[in-house]
Design a protein around this motif. Structure first.
Motif, PDB file in Angstrom:
ATOM      1  N   GLY A  73      -7.809   1.928 -11.898  1.00 56.76           N
ATOM      2  CA  GLY A  73      -9.011   1.107 -11.847  1.00 56.76           C
ATOM      3  C   GLY A  73      -8.782  -0.235 -11.190  1.00 56.76           C
ATOM      4  N   GLU A  74      -7.634  -0.439 -10.610  1.00 53.67           N
ATOM      5  CA  GLU A  74      -7.328  -1.677  -9.886  1.00 53.67           C
ATOM      6  C   GLU A  74      -6.764  -1.313  -8.523  1.00 53.67           C
ATOM      7  N   GLY A  75      -6.629  -2.309  -7.666  1.00 59.78           N
ATOM      8  CA  GLY A  75      -6.185  -2.035  -6.301  1.00 59.78           C
ATOM      9  C   GLY A  75      -4.790  -2.505  -5.991  1.00 59.78           C
ATOM     10  N   GLN A  76      -3.874  -2.441  -7.007  1.00 58.24           N
ATOM     11  CA  GLN A  76      -2.526  -2.964  -6.756  1.00 58.24           C
ATOM     12  C   GLN A  76      -1.824  -2.252  -5.610  1.00 58.24           C
ATOM     13  N   LEU A  77      -2.065  -0.957  -5.465  1.00 52.10           N
ATOM     14  CA  LEU A  77      -1.378  -0.221  -4.403  1.00 52.10           C
ATOM     15  C   LEU A  77      -1.706  -0.817  -3.039  1.00 52.10           C
ATOM     16  N   VAL A  78      -2.964  -1.139  -2.815  1.00 52.43           N
ATOM     17  CA  VAL A  78      -3.351  -1.738  -1.537  1.00 52.43           C
ATOM     18  C   VAL A  78      -2.728  -3.118  -1.403  1.00 52.43           C
ATOM     19  N   ARG A 108       3.188  -6.246   1.013  1.00 49.34           N
ATOM     20  CA  ARG A 108       3.815  -7.363   0.308  1.00 49.34           C
ATOM     21  C   ARG A 108       5.330  -7.285   0.325  1.00 49.34           C
ATOM     22  N   TYR A 109       5.865  -6.058   0.236  1.00 48.85           N
ATOM     23  CA  TYR A 109       7.311  -5.908   0.112  1.00 48.85           C
ATOM     24  C   TYR A 109       7.992  -5.507   1.412  1.00 48.85           C
ATOM     25  N   SER A 110       7.243  -5.498   2.495  1.00 53.16           N
ATOM     26  CA  SER A 110       7.816  -5.118   3.771  1.00 53.16           C
ATOM     27  C   SER A 110       8.456  -6.327   4.449  1.00 53.16           C
ATOM     28  N   ASP A 111       9.640  -6.140   5.039  1.00 46.64           N
ATOM     29  CA  ASP A 111      10.303  -7.255   5.713  1.00 46.64           C
ATOM     30  C   ASP A 111       9.438  -7.810   6.842  1.00 46.64           C
ATOM     31  N   SER A 112       8.718  -6.932   7.521  1.00 43.32           N
ATOM     32  CA  SER A 112       7.894  -7.375   8.657  1.00 43.32           C
ATOM     33  C   SER A 112       6.484  -7.745   8.244  1.00 43.32           C
ATOM     34  N   GLN A 113       6.180  -7.587   6.936  1.00 44.88           N
ATOM     35  CA  GLN A 113       4.828  -7.835   6.419  1.00 44.88           C
ATOM     36  C   GLN A 113       3.786  -6.928   7.073  1.00 44.88           C
ATOM     37  N   THR A 114       4.227  -5.787   7.562  1.00 40.50           N
ATOM     38  CA  THR A 114       3.294  -4.790   8.091  1.00 40.50           C
ATOM     39  C   THR A 114       3.236  -3.632   7.111  1.00 40.50           C
ATOM     40  N   GLU A 148      21.842  12.627 -13.681  1.00 39.74           N
ATOM     41  CA  GLU A 148      20.625  12.081 -14.298  1.00 39.74           C
ATOM     42  C   GLU A 148      19.450  12.215 -13.324  1.00 39.74           C
ATOM     43  N   THR A 149      18.305  12.601 -13.810  1.00 38.29           N
ATOM     44  CA  THR A 149      17.095  12.709 -12.980  1.00 38.29           C
ATOM     45  C   THR A 149      16.032  11.741 -13.487  1.00 38.29           C
ATOM     46  N   ARG A 150      15.107  11.398 -12.571  1.00 38.97           N
ATOM     47  CA  ARG A 150      13.996  10.530 -12.946  1.00 38.97           C
ATOM     48  C   ARG A 150      13.009  11.321 -13.812  1.00 38.97           C
ATOM     49  N   GLN A 151      12.412  10.659 -14.795  1.00 40.27           N
ATOM     50  CA  GLN A 151      11.499  11.406 -15.651  1.00 40.27           C
ATOM     51  C   GLN A 151      10.273  11.864 -14.880  1.00 40.27           C
ATOM     52  N   PRO A 152       9.732  13.029 -15.248  1.00 40.58           N
ATOM     53  CA  PRO A 152       8.601  13.596 -14.507  1.00 40.58           C
ATOM     54  C   PRO A 152       7.386  12.687 -14.549  1.00 40.58           C
ATOM     55  N   CYS A 153       6.658  12.692 -13.462  1.00 34.89           N
ATOM     56  CA  CYS A 153       5.512  11.788 -13.345  1.00 34.89           C
ATOM     57  C   CYS A 153       4.453  12.438 -12.469  1.00 34.89           C
ATOM     58  N   MET A 154       3.278  12.669 -13.029  1.00 34.28           N
ATOM     59  CA  MET A 154       2.146  13.150 -12.246  1.00 34.28           C
ATOM     60  C   MET A 154       1.284  11.983 -11.784  1.00 34.28           C
ATOM     61  N   LEU A 155       1.174  10.960 -12.643  1.00 37.55           N
ATOM     62  CA  LEU A 155       0.361   9.786 -12.343  1.00 37.55           C
ATOM     63  C   LEU A 155       1.253   8.560 -12.316  1.00 37.55           C
ATOM     64  N   ILE A 156       1.272   7.894 -11.183  1.00 34.36           N
ATOM     65  CA  ILE A 156       2.086   6.687 -11.050  1.00 34.36           C
ATOM     66  C   ILE A 156       1.149   5.483 -11.049  1.00 34.36           C
ATOM     67  N   ASP A 157       1.555   4.407 -11.727  1.00 34.24           N
ATOM     68  CA  ASP A 157       0.680   3.248 -11.858  1.00 34.24           C
ATOM     69  C   ASP A 157       1.023   2.201 -10.799  1.00 34.24           C
ATOM     70  N   ASP A 158       1.164   0.967 -11.196  1.00 35.58           N
ATOM     71  CA  ASP A 158       1.469  -0.110 -10.249  1.00 35.58           C
ATOM     72  C   ASP A 158       2.789   0.188  -9.555  1.00 35.58           C
ATOM     73  N   THR A 159       2.759   0.317  -8.234  1.00 40.67           N
ATOM     74  CA  THR A 159       3.954   0.750  -7.508  1.00 40.67           C
ATOM     75  C   THR A 159       3.958   0.188  -6.104  1.00 40.67           C
ATOM     76  N   THR A 160       5.109   0.244  -5.475  1.00 37.21           N
ATOM     77  CA  THR A 160       5.219  -0.093  -4.057  1.00 37.21           C
ATOM     78  C   THR A 160       5.153   1.201  -3.255  1.00 37.21           C
ATOM     79  N   PRO A 161       4.821   1.128  -1.973  1.00 39.97           N
ATOM     80  CA  PRO A 161       4.834   2.336  -1.143  1.00 39.97           C
ATOM     81  C   PRO A 161       6.201   3.002  -1.123  1.00 39.97           C
TER      82      PRO A 161
END
Length: 495
Positions: free
Chosen positions: A187-192, A197-203, A156-169
């Motif tokens: 149009g929002e800054g969720q990536l930043v 937010r999800y890093s164990d060291s918060q860095t 099984e493969t992940r579906q193709p994606c050119m544009l990714i929305d709200d995501t973690t690094p």
């Protein structure tokens, strides 16, 4: 004549000069700006990111034998709330969404076939093992190996994606390693928000993102997971959000120290709220069709085996050298964060020039000299907008520095008027501020100083007094009167 209360000193950023950008891109940006009633300099970075996305990293820029730039782009076109940012992004990215839709339909059909093959093979394997549990032969082992190969070919493969929305690094890097090229145009800054937010060291976990901007190989090993890698990752980021949500985060030391914030082309558009008309012109069908066809052509070219390499001619290199020589002396005056950003400005302008070139000729083999000039003309405004991001303190504004000098460290006053305002001349003030960074490298320091003084006059901090005659026969020096209560208001506004 009585004095008015002085007004706060606010910096109005220079607009990007977009009169000379390439015709096809220029018509699109103008039409989009008119329809959605947003600044031109909000539209252009987004359009450039859409083009960069469609190339999927297959366009390379060969500046010199030892200098190659990928067509990755990080932009932050920022605009206040209620300025139809999402509508602009939705319109410009629509051709990419249409390509994605087709890719996903094809992917589902293929995945259904692969799943059927995988299920059949797994059932055969289970039955074979069951039958041979007591008597395992070499022939049966060979058959199992063949079945396993069929299963591995139909995973099984992940579906193709050119544009990714709200995501973690982390998820973004996984997509990069699987698909080679990914873009975040939102149009929002969720990536930043999600960077630490999800890093164990918060860095911030941005090393792979930084490398992807430069198309450097990334190799990622995480606990409990196998190695994932990409030798030539291609990443495009466009954060079209409101300044108050994004600037404080990109200004954070953790993101400036690692160089992530330094990779962005910043554009802080002027809000149009309160000036918009109810009826605005529709975007002409031919402009929409041209835009969609252009993005489709870039995508189709990206599927070819060979990279599209754009050379830079000798004349083009001369233009790049002029940009470098104009910028380099200024870097000494920048604060550390702005200096780090400025070190990447020439490379960013080269990437923009490449986009300008292929927007006119998708099959181009060389960046045009005109495109390099067009990109270079954006540099002064790019610096001013980045300066606002990395040196936003009002105390850094030249007008505020002048007032502070007049109030705390200036001994050249000629006297006091009947209204109580201290009097000074342009020439005397110039002698004590000429080594300040904002004026030191200007060709005509007196003219630059006068412009700031006239600005202070319009804000009621100063009044122009009588002109003082120059005893040596040179140009007379203007004489100015400082607001009698300047110290009181300066403390109120800037303490």
């Amino acid at each position: 004549m009585s004095w008015e209360k002085p007004h706060r000193i606010e910096k109005e950023l220079a607009a990007f000069d977009l009169k000379n950008i390439p015709p096809i891109l220029g018509k699109l940006v103008k039409a989009c700006s008119d329809t959605f009633q947003v600044p031109l300099d909000f539209v252009l970075p987004i359009a450039c990111c859409v083009i960069a996305t469609a190339t999927k990293g297959k366009v390379k820029i060969q500046v010199r034998a030892d200098w190659q730039e990928p067509l990755s782009l990080f932009t932050a076109p920022l605009l206040e709330p209620s300025n139809r940012k999402s509508s602009v992004i939705a319109f410009l990215t629509k051709p990419l969404r249409e390509i994605e839709k087709t890719l996903r339909l094809d992917w589902r059909s293929i995945e259904n076939i692969k799943k059927a093959r995988r299920d059949t093979a797994q059932a055969q394997r289970a039955e074979l093992i069951k039958k041979s549990s007591k008597n395992r032969s070499a022939d049966i082992d060979a058959e199992i190996i063949s079945i396993d190969e069929t299963i591995s070919q139909n995973l099984e493969t992940r579906q193709p994606c050119m544009l990714i929305d709200d995501t973690t690094p982390e998820a973004l890097v996984e997509y990069l390693c699987e698909q080679g090229s990914v873009s975040y145009i939102e149009g929002e800054g969720q990536l930043v928000d999600n960077l630490s937010r999800y890093s164990d060291s918060q860095t911030p976990n941005v090393e792979a993102l930084n490398k992807s901007w430069s198309s450097e190989p990334i190799n990622v090993t995480r606990k409990g997971k196998s190695l994932i890698f990409n030798d030539e990752p291609h990443l495009v980021i466009c954060i079209g959000a409101q300044p108050s949500n994004v600037i404080p985060k990109l200004r954070d030391k953790q993101l400036t120290n690692c160089g992530f914030s330094a990779r962005f082309w910043y554009s802080l558009g002027k809000s149009q709220v309160g000036k918009r008309a109810f009826n605005s012109p529709d975007i002409a069908p031919e402009i929409k069709a041209t835009w969609a066809a252009l993005i489709q052509e870039f995508y189709l070219q990206s599927n070819l085996d060979k990279d599209q390499v754009l050379a830079v001619s000798a004349l083009g290199l001369q233009e790049i050298a002029q940009l470098h020589d104009w910028l380099e002396p200024q870097l000494k005056t920048f604060n550390p964060e702005l200096k780090s950003w400025g070190g990447k400005l020439v490379g960013n302008c080269i990437r923009i020039a490449a986009i300008f070139t292929i927007a006119e000729n998708p099959k181009a083999k060389e960046i045009t000299v005109e495109s390099i000039k067009q990109a270079a003309q954006l540099a002064p405004a790019m610096i001013e907008h980045a300066r606002f991001v990395f040196a936003p303190d009002k105390a850094e504004l030249p007008a505020v520095k002048l007032l502070n000098k007049l109030l705390t460290g200036f001994e050249g006053f000629k006297g006091v008027s009947l209204e109580g305002g201290k009097i000074f001349t342009t020439n005397d003030l110039l002698q004590v501020v000429k080594d300040q960074s904002w004026i030191k490298y200007q060709a005509n320091q007196a003219r630059v100083l006068r412009a700031e003084l006239y600005g202070l006059e319009s804000l009621c901090w100063l009044k122009q007094h009588e002109v003082e005659t120059n005893s040596k026969g040179g140009r007379p020096s203007e004489s100015w009167e400082l607001h009698p209560e300047a110290e009181l208001y300066f403390g109120e506004y800037y303490s």
